[in-house]
Enzyme design. Structure first.
Site, PDB file in Angstrom:
ATOM      1  N   LYS A 264       0.837  -1.195   0.000  1.00  0.00           N
ATOM      2  CA  LYS A 264       0.000   0.000   0.000  1.00  0.00           C
ATOM      3  C   LYS A 264       0.875   1.248   0.000  1.00  0.00           C
ATOM      4  CE  LYS A 264      -3.924  -1.841   2.671  1.00  0.00           C
ATOM      5  NZ  LYS A 264      -4.958  -1.664   1.643  1.00  0.00           N
ATOM      6  N   ARG A 338     -10.173 -11.626   2.185  1.00  0.00           N
ATOM      7  CA  ARG A 338     -11.002 -12.724   1.646  1.00  0.00           C
ATOM      8  C   ARG A 338     -10.248 -14.054   1.710  1.00  0.00           C
ATOM      9  NH1 ARG A 338     -11.517  -9.523  -3.950  1.00  0.00           N
ATOM     10  NH2 ARG A 338     -11.241  -7.855  -2.425  1.00  0.00           N
TER      11      ARG A 338
HETATM   12  N1  BES Z   1      -8.077  -3.760   4.490  1.00  0.00           N
HETATM   13  C1  BES Z   1      -8.274  -3.364   3.141  1.00  0.00           C
HETATM   14  C2  BES Z   1      -9.597  -2.634   2.920  1.00  0.00           C
HETATM   15  C3  BES Z   1      -9.734  -1.299   3.594  1.00  0.00           C
HETATM   16  C4  BES Z   1      -9.419  -0.152   2.894  1.00  0.00           C
HETATM   17  C5  BES Z   1     -10.225  -1.187   4.853  1.00  0.00           C
HETATM   18  C6  BES Z   1      -9.569   1.070   3.497  1.00  0.00           C
HETATM   19  C7  BES Z   1     -10.382   0.028   5.468  1.00  0.00           C
HETATM   20  C8  BES Z   1     -10.058   1.170   4.770  1.00  0.00           C
HETATM   21  C9  BES Z   1      -8.249  -4.583   2.238  1.00  0.00           C
HETATM   22  O1  BES Z   1      -7.436  -5.617   2.650  1.00  0.00           O
HETATM   23  C10 BES Z   1      -7.736  -4.149   0.929  1.00  0.00           C
HETATM   24  O2  BES Z   1      -6.605  -3.779   0.868  1.00  0.00           O
HETATM   25  N2  BES Z   1      -8.580  -4.184  -0.084  1.00  0.00           N
HETATM   26  C11 BES Z   1      -8.214  -3.777  -1.381  1.00  0.00           C
HETATM   27  C12 BES Z   1      -8.706  -4.813  -2.342  1.00  0.00           C
HETATM   28  C13 BES Z   1      -8.212  -4.647  -3.746  1.00  0.00           C
HETATM   29  C14 BES Z   1      -6.738  -4.944  -3.795  1.00  0.00           C
HETATM   30  C15 BES Z   1      -8.982  -5.587  -4.622  1.00  0.00           C
HETATM   31  C16 BES Z   1      -8.876  -2.433  -1.648  1.00  0.00           C
HETATM   32  O3  BES Z   1      -9.999  -2.230  -1.207  1.00  0.00           O
HETATM   33  O4  BES Z   1      -8.236  -1.597  -2.258  1.00  0.00           O
HETATM   34 MN    MN Z   2      -5.455  -5.414   1.982  1.00  0.00          MN
END
Ligand code: BES
Ligand code: MN
Ligand code: ZN
Length: 487
Positions: A264, A338
């Protein structure tokens, strides 16, 4: 801060605040009228001197009033309705918590049920996560040491407060977990804290990596494989329902989500310490079910991992085999929640054959784009379960919005080399995540709550919710179990 129930018109001192209610249009409640009379009309003049109209969330204070012992009087606006005691008490606490006053007396009539709700509201309002603040100035710290809720029947109020007190303890337990930084709350520490709940009568089993490996949980284990911290699967059971089939709750517990090799951006990454909010909600739910000795059999499963980039981390393109036997092409290591839930859900239905499963997860950023920060997304294969969840959410002000689960979108998570891939592209990103989870549900009634938008508030506009970890889901699930699944 302590909570006490006290008889009507309890004795006060100069360090006390007496709080009473006014309604929209400025009309004073009976208690406020009595205070106004004692102060020779000063309370009504204080109202007239400002913009207080009795609206929800408004307050007005009168300092050093003559005619009463209390150092302050506080009027809290209830709006048009008779007002909900929980929020009025929380509002009152917030208004004077750091005022220097030591005691808050809530004078809102005699009803024992309302008094219990007021006590609940004040308990939640008084929560703050301050264990790492060692140099905070004394004058910034809360000054209220005791909240006294007046009631015509102290014993009845105490009795009515018992289940709410158990609920407040559980919400606070959940908030602490969410707010803890990830250097402190790694998977083993999280598991240990849940193990501590055995004192309430819960059974807690902790599975480590060796045991999960034997069970074939390649999907969950792949996520934790780049971390120095051992992944944990925690199985919590509450047996209060005789031999009834259990209800089951599964939580995403990513103690820190860097994204892994699909790293990230730095900006805001610190928020990912609360990527375990789903697991915290399930832990809090089990806490309250035990705390109030609920007449239900319930199972809580927590999938606890840390998602780190490392020489041993899983790579984009890796293929893992889940406990269900289904294989997954891991296109993006940041879609890790997931992968954790896939094995946790499968394990749950395989071992416990529950009536239904509800999972909670801070799963997708896309749900924040769709619903913002006031609604969690609800995805489900079952209308009755959905209706029960929606109603409980309304009742507890933990709002849900049902989203579609279109089978046609499964195309987006097809993989050319495995049974599925773990991302479905930008369109309907929260729905494709839910469709992925559904492949691990094996036909049971199931609901998925995507709580990414609601697990954390900054800032909070609700007096019962602090800035920071909300404990979202504990109240909602407790209410649903109490209203629909207790025998
Ligand atoms: N933990 C994150 C989702 C999240 C984002 C929670 C912002 C709280 C605030 C999750 O693991 C994630 O990174 N999801 C990605 C999925 C994508 C790579 C398909 C996302 O939402 O960008
Ligand atoms: Mn994630
Ligand atoms: Zn995550």
């Amino acid at each position: 801060m302590r909570i006490e129930f006290a008889p009507l018109n309890t004795a006060v001192t100069g360090a006390s605040v007496i709080a009473a209610v006014a309604f929209e249009g400025g009309a004073l409640s009976a208690e406020a009228q009595a205070l106004d009379a004692q102060t020779g009309g000063a309370l009504a003049r204080a109202v007239a001197a400002g913009r207080f109209t009795g609206g929800k969330g408004q307050t007005v204070e009168l300092l050093a009033p003559s005619g009463v012992e209390a150092g302050r009087l506080l009027l809290v606006g209830a709006g048009a309705a008779p007002g909900d005691a929980e929020n009025l008490a929380a509002q009152a606490y917030k208004a004077v918590s750091a005022s220097g006053a030591k005691e808050l007396v809530i004078r809102t009539g005699g009803d024992a049920e309302a008094a219990a709700k007021a006590a609940f509201g004040a308990s939640l309002a008084a929560y703050r996560f301050d264990r790492y603040r060692t140099t905070e100035k004394a004058e910034k710290k809360p000054s209220i040491e005791v909240v006294k809720i007046e009631t015509a029947d102290v014993a009845a109020a105490q009795k009515a407060f018992e289940p709410l007190s158990a609920l407040a303890d559980a919400v606070i337990f959940s908030r602490d977990l969410v707010s803890e930084p990830a250097n402190i709350l790694h998977p083993e520490e999280f598991a240990a804290r849940v193990k501590g709940l055995e004192k309430l009568g819960l059974t807690v089993e902790i599975l480590g990596e060796a045991e999960m490996s034997k069970l074939g949980m390649g999907s969950l284990l792949g996520v934790g494989q780049g971390s120095r911290r051992e992944s944990q699967l925690v199985v919590v059971q509450w047996k209060g329902g005789g031999d009834a089939q259990p209800v089951a709750f599964v939580g995403k517990g990513v103690c820190f989500d860097t994204g892994g090799i699909s790293l990230k951006p730095a900006d805001g990454m610190e928020d990912m310490k609360w990527d375990m909010g789903g697991a915290a909600a399930v832990a809090g739910l089990m806490h309250v079910l035990a705390g109030r000795k609920a007449k239900v059999n319930a199972v809580g499963i927590l999938g606890l991992v840390e998602n780190m980039p490392d020489g041993n981390a899983q790579r984009p393109g890796d293929v893992v085999t889940s406990m269900s036997g289904q294989t997954i092409e891991v296109i993006n290591t940041d879609a890790e929640g997931r992968l954790v839930l896939a094995d946790a859900l499968w394990y749950c239905q395989d071992r416990f054959k529950p009536q239904f499963m509800v999972d909670l997860a801070t799963l997708t950023g896309a749900i924040i784009i769709a619903l913002g920060n006031d609604y969690a997304g609800l995805f489900s294969n079952n209308d009755e379960l959905s209706a029960n969840l929606l109603a409980a959410g309304e009742a507890e002000n933990e709002l849900l919005w049902r989203m579609p689960l279109p089978a046609a979108y499964e195309k987006q998570i097809e993989s050319p080399i495995a049974d599925m891939k773990n991302v479905g592209g930008r369109p309907a990103g929260s729905a494709t995540a839910a469709l992925f989870l559904q492949k691990y549900v094996n036909g049971l009634p199931w609901a998925h709550l995507d709580i990414a938008g609601v697990a954390w508030k900054k800032p909070s506009t609700n007096p019962t919710i602090p800035d920071g970890g909300v404990g979202f889901g504990v109240r909602l699930l407790n209410r649903m179990v109490a209203d629909k699944y207790e025998g």
